[in-house]
Scaffold this motif. Structure first.
Motif, PDB file in Angstrom:
ATOM      1  N   VAL A 156      28.599 -19.834 -32.310  1.00  0.00           N
ATOM      2  CA  VAL A 156      27.286 -19.426 -32.814  1.00  0.00           C
ATOM      3  C   VAL A 156      26.732 -18.286 -31.974  1.00  0.00           C
ATOM      4  O   VAL A 156      26.245 -17.279 -32.497  1.00  0.00           O
ATOM      5  CB  VAL A 156      26.317 -20.633 -32.821  1.00  0.00           C
ATOM      6  CG1 VAL A 156      24.912 -20.186 -33.215  1.00  0.00           C
ATOM      7  CG2 VAL A 156      26.819 -21.710 -33.771  1.00  0.00           C
ATOM      8  N   ALA A 157      26.824 -18.422 -30.642  1.00  0.00           N
ATOM      9  CA  ALA A 157      26.258 -17.412 -29.738  1.00  0.00           C
ATOM     10  C   ALA A 157      26.935 -16.056 -29.915  1.00  0.00           C
ATOM     11  O   ALA A 157      26.285 -15.005 -29.816  1.00  0.00           O
ATOM     12  CB  ALA A 157      26.388 -17.876 -28.290  1.00  0.00           C
ATOM     13  N   GLU A 158      28.254 -16.051 -30.183  1.00  0.00           N
ATOM     14  CA  GLU A 158      28.993 -14.796 -30.340  1.00  0.00           C
ATOM     15  C   GLU A 158      28.904 -14.237 -31.760  1.00  0.00           C
ATOM     16  O   GLU A 158      29.463 -13.171 -32.048  1.00  0.00           O
ATOM     17  CB  GLU A 158      30.464 -14.999 -29.962  1.00  0.00           C
ATOM     18  CG  GLU A 158      30.685 -15.289 -28.483  1.00  0.00           C
ATOM     19  CD  GLU A 158      32.165 -15.439 -28.134  1.00  0.00           C
ATOM     20  OE1 GLU A 158      33.008 -14.981 -28.941  1.00  0.00           O
ATOM     21  OE2 GLU A 158      32.471 -16.015 -27.081  1.00  0.00           O
ATOM     22  N   GLY A 159      28.244 -14.960 -32.639  1.00  0.00           N
ATOM     23  CA  GLY A 159      28.029 -14.448 -33.984  1.00  0.00           C
ATOM     24  C   GLY A 159      29.165 -14.690 -34.959  1.00  0.00           C
ATOM     25  O   GLY A 159      29.209 -14.079 -36.033  1.00  0.00           O
ATOM     26  N   TRP A 160      30.062 -15.618 -34.655  1.00  0.00           N
ATOM     27  CA  TRP A 160      31.170 -15.900 -35.565  1.00  0.00           C
ATOM     28  C   TRP A 160      30.689 -16.658 -36.797  1.00  0.00           C
ATOM     29  O   TRP A 160      31.193 -16.467 -37.895  1.00  0.00           O
ATOM     30  CB  TRP A 160      32.255 -16.719 -34.858  1.00  0.00           C
ATOM     31  CG  TRP A 160      32.977 -15.980 -33.784  1.00  0.00           C
ATOM     32  CD1 TRP A 160      32.660 -15.947 -32.458  1.00  0.00           C
ATOM     33  CD2 TRP A 160      34.120 -15.138 -33.942  1.00  0.00           C
ATOM     34  NE1 TRP A 160      33.543 -15.142 -31.778  1.00  0.00           N
ATOM     35  CE2 TRP A 160      34.449 -14.635 -32.662  1.00  0.00           C
ATOM     36  CE3 TRP A 160      34.898 -14.764 -35.027  1.00  0.00           C
ATOM     37  CZ2 TRP A 160      35.534 -13.772 -32.456  1.00  0.00           C
ATOM     38  CZ3 TRP A 160      35.974 -13.917 -34.833  1.00  0.00           C
ATOM     39  CH2 TRP A 160      36.282 -13.431 -33.566  1.00  0.00           C
ATOM     40  N   VAL A 161      29.737 -17.549 -36.593  1.00  0.00           N
ATOM     41  CA  VAL A 161      29.242 -18.371 -37.691  1.00  0.00           C
ATOM     42  C   VAL A 161      27.876 -18.937 -37.304  1.00  0.00           C
ATOM     43  O   VAL A 161      27.614 -19.160 -36.114  1.00  0.00           O
ATOM     44  CB  VAL A 161      30.248 -19.512 -38.016  1.00  0.00           C
ATOM     45  CG1 VAL A 161      30.374 -20.481 -36.845  1.00  0.00           C
ATOM     46  CG2 VAL A 161      29.854 -20.252 -39.277  1.00  0.00           C
ATOM     47  N   ALA A 162      27.015 -19.140 -38.302  1.00  0.00           N
ATOM     48  CA  ALA A 162      25.703 -19.736 -38.036  1.00  0.00           C
ATOM     49  C   ALA A 162      25.852 -21.230 -37.770  1.00  0.00           C
ATOM     50  O   ALA A 162      26.796 -21.873 -38.237  1.00  0.00           O
ATOM     51  CB  ALA A 162      24.771 -19.502 -39.227  1.00  0.00           C
ATOM     52  N   GLN A 163      24.911 -21.796 -37.010  1.00  0.00           N
ATOM     53  CA  GLN A 163      24.985 -23.189 -36.612  1.00  0.00           C
ATOM     54  C   GLN A 163      25.061 -24.124 -37.816  1.00  0.00           C
ATOM     55  O   GLN A 163      25.910 -25.014 -37.875  1.00  0.00           O
ATOM     56  CB  GLN A 163      23.759 -23.548 -35.768  1.00  0.00           C
ATOM     57  CG  GLN A 163      23.636 -25.035 -35.430  1.00  0.00           C
ATOM     58  CD  GLN A 163      24.785 -25.534 -34.569  1.00  0.00           C
ATOM     59  OE1 GLN A 163      25.149 -24.893 -33.602  1.00  0.00           O
ATOM     60  NE2 GLN A 163      25.374 -26.667 -34.944  1.00  0.00           N
ATOM     61  N   GLU A 164      24.194 -23.920 -38.800  1.00  0.00           N
ATOM     62  CA  GLU A 164      24.173 -24.793 -39.984  1.00  0.00           C
ATOM     63  C   GLU A 164      25.486 -24.696 -40.761  1.00  0.00           C
ATOM     64  O   GLU A 164      26.023 -25.707 -41.222  1.00  0.00           O
ATOM     65  CB  GLU A 164      23.005 -24.408 -40.887  1.00  0.00           C
ATOM     66  CG  GLU A 164      22.869 -25.295 -42.108  1.00  0.00           C
ATOM     67  CD  GLU A 164      21.692 -24.897 -42.990  1.00  0.00           C
ATOM     68  OE1 GLU A 164      21.590 -25.436 -44.115  1.00  0.00           O
ATOM     69  OE2 GLU A 164      20.876 -24.051 -42.557  1.00  0.00           O
ATOM     70  N   LEU A 165      26.031 -23.483 -40.858  1.00  0.00           N
ATOM     71  CA  LEU A 165      27.282 -23.295 -41.584  1.00  0.00           C
ATOM     72  C   LEU A 165      28.444 -23.942 -40.839  1.00  0.00           C
ATOM     73  O   LEU A 165      29.322 -24.561 -41.448  1.00  0.00           O
ATOM     74  CB  LEU A 165      27.550 -21.797 -41.793  1.00  0.00           C
ATOM     75  CG  LEU A 165      28.660 -21.423 -42.780  1.00  0.00           C
ATOM     76  CD1 LEU A 165      28.409 -22.038 -44.148  1.00  0.00           C
ATOM     77  CD2 LEU A 165      28.777 -19.908 -42.896  1.00  0.00           C
ATOM     78  N   TYR A 166      28.440 -23.814 -39.519  1.00  0.00           N
ATOM     79  CA  TYR A 166      29.501 -24.466 -38.734  1.00  0.00           C
ATOM     80  C   TYR A 166      29.472 -25.978 -38.947  1.00  0.00           C
ATOM     81  O   TYR A 166      30.528 -26.611 -39.101  1.00  0.00           O
ATOM     82  CB  TYR A 166      29.360 -24.160 -37.240  1.00  0.00           C
ATOM     83  CG  TYR A 166      30.377 -24.934 -36.429  1.00  0.00           C
ATOM     84  CD1 TYR A 166      31.703 -24.491 -36.332  1.00  0.00           C
ATOM     85  CD2 TYR A 166      30.048 -26.145 -35.831  1.00  0.00           C
ATOM     86  CE1 TYR A 166      32.650 -25.231 -35.641  1.00  0.00           C
ATOM     87  CE2 TYR A 166      30.987 -26.891 -35.142  1.00  0.00           C
ATOM     88  CZ  TYR A 166      32.290 -26.425 -35.051  1.00  0.00           C
ATOM     89  OH  TYR A 166      33.236 -27.164 -34.373  1.00  0.00           O
TER      90      TYR A 166
END
Length: 466
Positions: A156-166
């Motif tokens: 999430v922090a590196e911008g790979w995926v949003a928290q809710e989507l993960y």
């Protein structure tokens, strides 16, 4: 061997060539996924393909995509051929969701070296080789040149995926894994670990790539595991890996397999397909895995409207020759062939020929090249020397003086340079149609020849009455 080691065609845009799968843009805009018989081991693609492997992988993925639609939608539109799937174009999420239920593989190697936390998941001390976890765990990795472990927080922090989507991906991954584990357990198979890939389609999370195949998952025989958990062997291509290890020379793995090893690997892939689906891989007709793979594949893609059964590439040495090339092209309109205009100069950017030749030489369907170059015709010779399909030169000319200057360079070619020369554009097209030697074209040409003869007889009869 009747295998599909390489898929190429000038008719479709290549999007990505992976170790096993090749992706192309379909005419309608969707993605065409071709699963070859290539086998990858130890980060290298072997030169020896494994018969039926691609059909097994594609068939199993299709089987599981269908079985898991109640859990999450996926990208599959239809199975066009045992080796080919037409899929929706989704925006991929560059994260692999790896679900593990046993400590083995790279995780075991790290554990034996003292590692206890994997992608943010901490496992206890005292685990033995191949021991089952109390519950499956998710250890995500990034999709980069070299996949790397990463915690959900860093994703999430590196911008790979949003928290809710993960979190959606994590939940769906575990649901998929538990569903497949129960299915396989009833058939004496342990789903050890696997990976899932997701994408977004119109903002909705969907499953993409492949699912529960021998290339994306690890399978064990339940009986073998019960007898000796620490000695259980992975089903499918682990057999090939072990053979490669045993036959290393000077630290290098073999690049090719013996016929016996290739056949045994094929048998194992077919076996895992039947054990999972409950039926053997279909064989015996044009829509299954019988017959010549390339002939069947082309036939199925032609019937699906994805491609034509043959191609003609008209290559000009200069954009100034475009009108002449378009004239040649017009003579193919009645033959239902894929035609394409290309431009490259043998003298000015001849290095481009190698890239074109790579596609032409490996195309799954037959093809012919028509070279159009004025004055010094190095193009026809350069093409003929580098491709394995017929090359016909049809030089542009304004008058007989220009034609005479051109013909010498077109007709006189060095050895191993079988360039043919035809002066008239209509005859060049007719020669190309004949060179393709397709039954349907030969039948059409026969009808045309009969029609021509009939017209001549009718004209002769009319003249005799005058």
């Amino acid at each position: 061997m009747n295998t599909l080691n390489h898929f190429a065609t000038p008719q479709l845009e290549l999007l990505h060539r992976g170790k096993v799968r090749d992706s192309y843009r379909a005419p309608s805009g969707e993605r065409l996924i071709v699963v070859t018989d290539r086998l990858s081991a130890f980060d290298s693609v072997l030169e020896t393909p494994v018969a039926h492997k691609g059909a097994v992988l594609n068939g199993l993925a299709t089987f599981w995509f269908d079985k898991t639609r109640h859990i999450i939608p996926n990208h599959v539109i239809s199975l066009l051929d045992p080796n080919v799937t037409l899929s929706k174009e989704a925006e991929p999420i560059r994260v692999e969701m790896i679900v593990r239920n046993y400590i083995t593989g790279s995780m075991l190697r790290g554990y034996q070296k003292g590692q206890r936390t994997f992608s943010g998941v901490t496992v206890p001390d005292g685990l033995t080789k191949h021991q089952q976890f109390p519950a499956p765990i998710v250890t995500p990795t990034t999709k980069e040149e070299s996949d790397r472990e990463i915690t959900p927080e860093n994703l999430v922090a590196e911008g790979w995926v949003a928290q809710e989507l993960y979190e959606q991906m994590r939940i769906k991954s575990l649901e998929l894994f538990n569903f497949a584990s129960a299915w396989m357990a009833e058939r004496g198979i342990i789903l050890v670990d696997t990976k899932y890939e997701f994408g977004l389609l119109n903002g909705e999370l969907i499953l993409i790539d492949e699912i529960h195949t021998p290339d994306s998952s690890r399978f064990w025989s339940a009986d073998d595991y019960a007898r000796n958990p620490e000695a259980v062997e992975q089903m499918d291509k682990e057999y090939v890996r072990q053979w490669l290890i045993q036959n290393k020379v000077d630290g290098q793995y073999p690049r090719t397999l013996t016929p016996e090893v290739s056949q045994e690997a094929s048998r194992r892939y077919l076996d895992i397909y039947e054990r999972i689906t409950g039926a053997p891989l279909p064989t015996g007709n044009e829509t299954t895995t019988g017959g010549d793979v390339r002939t069947r594949l082309v036939g199925n893609l032609v019937r699906a409207g994805i491609m034509k059964d043959a191609w003609v590439n008209i290559v000009m040495g200069s954009p100034a020759d475009k009108e002449h090339c378009q004239k040649i092209r017009s003579f193919f309109e009645d033959y239902n062939l894929f035609t394409q205009l290309r431009v490259t100069s043998a003298h000015k950017n001849g290095e481009e020929i190698a890239g074109m030749a790579e596609v032409w030489n490996n195309s799954v369907e037959p093809g012919v090249i028509i070279a159009v170059a004025g004055l010094s015709n190095g193009l026809g010779g350069a093409l003929a020397a580098n491709v394995n399909v017929p090359v016909i030169s049809c030089p542009p000319w304004k008058d007989f003086a220009e034609l005479s200057a051109n013909l010498n360079s077109s007709v006189i070619m060095p050895s191993a340079t079988p360039n043919l020369t035809v002066v008239r554009p209509d005859n060049a097209a007719q020669a190309a149609v004949r060179a393709l030697n397709l039954p349907r074209l030969r039948e059409q040409l026969s009808r045309e020849i009969k029609q021509t003869k009939a017209k001549l007889r009718a004209a002769d009869a009319e003249l005799r009455t005058l």
